[in-house]
Design a protein around this motif. Sequence first.
Motif, short mmCIF file in Angstrom:
data_model
loop_
_atom_site.label_atom_id
_atom_site.label_comp_id
_atom_site.label_asym_id
_atom_site.label_seq_id
_atom_site.Cartn_x
_atom_site.Cartn_y
_atom_site.Cartn_z
N ALA A 1 50.10 29.19 44.31
CA ALA A 1 49.02 30.02 44.86
C ALA A 1 48.43 30.88 43.77
O ALA A 1 47.19 31.04 43.67
N GLU A 2 49.28 31.44 42.93
CA GLU A 2 48.83 32.28 41.82
C GLU A 2 47.89 31.51 40.90
O GLU A 2 46.86 32.05 40.45
N GLN A 3 48.20 30.26 40.63
CA GLN A 3 47.37 29.45 39.75
C GLN A 3 45.96 29.29 40.30
O GLN A 3 44.97 29.38 39.55
N TYR A 4 45.84 29.04 41.60
CA TYR A 4 44.51 28.87 42.21
C TYR A 4 43.72 30.18 42.19
O TYR A 4 42.51 30.18 41.92
N TYR A 5 44.40 31.29 42.47
CA TYR A 5 43.70 32.58 42.46
C TYR A 5 43.23 32.93 41.04
O TYR A 5 42.14 33.47 40.85
N LEU A 6 44.07 32.63 40.05
CA LEU A 6 43.70 32.90 38.66
C LEU A 6 42.52 32.04 38.21
O LEU A 6 41.62 32.52 37.51
N ARG A 7 42.50 30.79 38.63
CA ARG A 7 41.37 29.90 38.29
C ARG A 7 40.09 30.41 38.95
O ARG A 7 39.00 30.34 38.36
N LEU A 8 40.23 30.92 40.15
CA LEU A 8 39.07 31.48 40.84
C LEU A 8 38.55 32.72 40.12
O LEU A 8 37.33 32.88 39.90
N LEU A 9 39.47 33.59 39.70
CA LEU A 9 39.07 34.82 39.02
C LEU A 9 38.53 34.55 37.62
O LEU A 9 37.75 35.34 37.08
N LYS A 10 38.94 33.44 37.03
CA LYS A 10 38.41 33.08 35.72
C LYS A 10 36.91 32.80 35.80
O LYS A 10 36.15 33.14 34.89
#
Length: 237
Positions: A50-59
Amino acid sequence: MIRSGIITYIIIVLACLSPNLATSVHAQNWIYRYTHIGNQKFHKGQTDKAEQYYLRLLKEAPNNSRAMFNLADAYLAKGDVRGADSLYNKVTQIETNPQVRSMAWHNRGYISQRAALQSREQEQQLLRTAIEQYKQALRLEPHSDRTRYNLALCQKQLKESSNNKQQNKQQQKQQQQQKNKQDEQQQQQQQQKNNSNKQQDKQQTEQYMNLARQAERRALEKLKQHQPKQRSKDKNW
């Protein structure tokens, strides 16, 4: 609700659109898709994914406050308290929705309140911080029962902590007074023992001197008894 009785918001919210992406239908679909997948992973307990998807979104959308909130939830679930608090703090500053801002303030209060339970030295300071954060949350969402409950619990904990601290100070003072009294008694007993030893030494010395004088007198008496007799000087013829 967790074992300590404190309630937190672990609520995954939909990400809002970044101004740079709002004009594109494709961007909207992309944000929704990554948010939706991240939320699914989170609810399945797969916080790392989940963290990976949120980080990609925030990128791609660094000011997306909803993605920040979701990522903060993931950090909090993993035990990264500092990372979670930092993101909740950013949400309180840039989010426009009062309810989401209130939840972010609430979770910051939750973090401070939990930290207070683990730090006796900073307990009262952290509880006061949590109280102010809960009050900020209630200003934005006055009808939040969760926040009202945590605030009341936090105020109770602060009062108990203050009372315990006062009792501990009083107890320490009494213990110190008792220790001082015991030390004084021990000093008096030691002084009495020293005086008694001195008196015994003096008496023993006097006894030895008396015995020595007696022995000297007996020796003189014996010496007198065994002295040779002088020959008579008168003529006997």
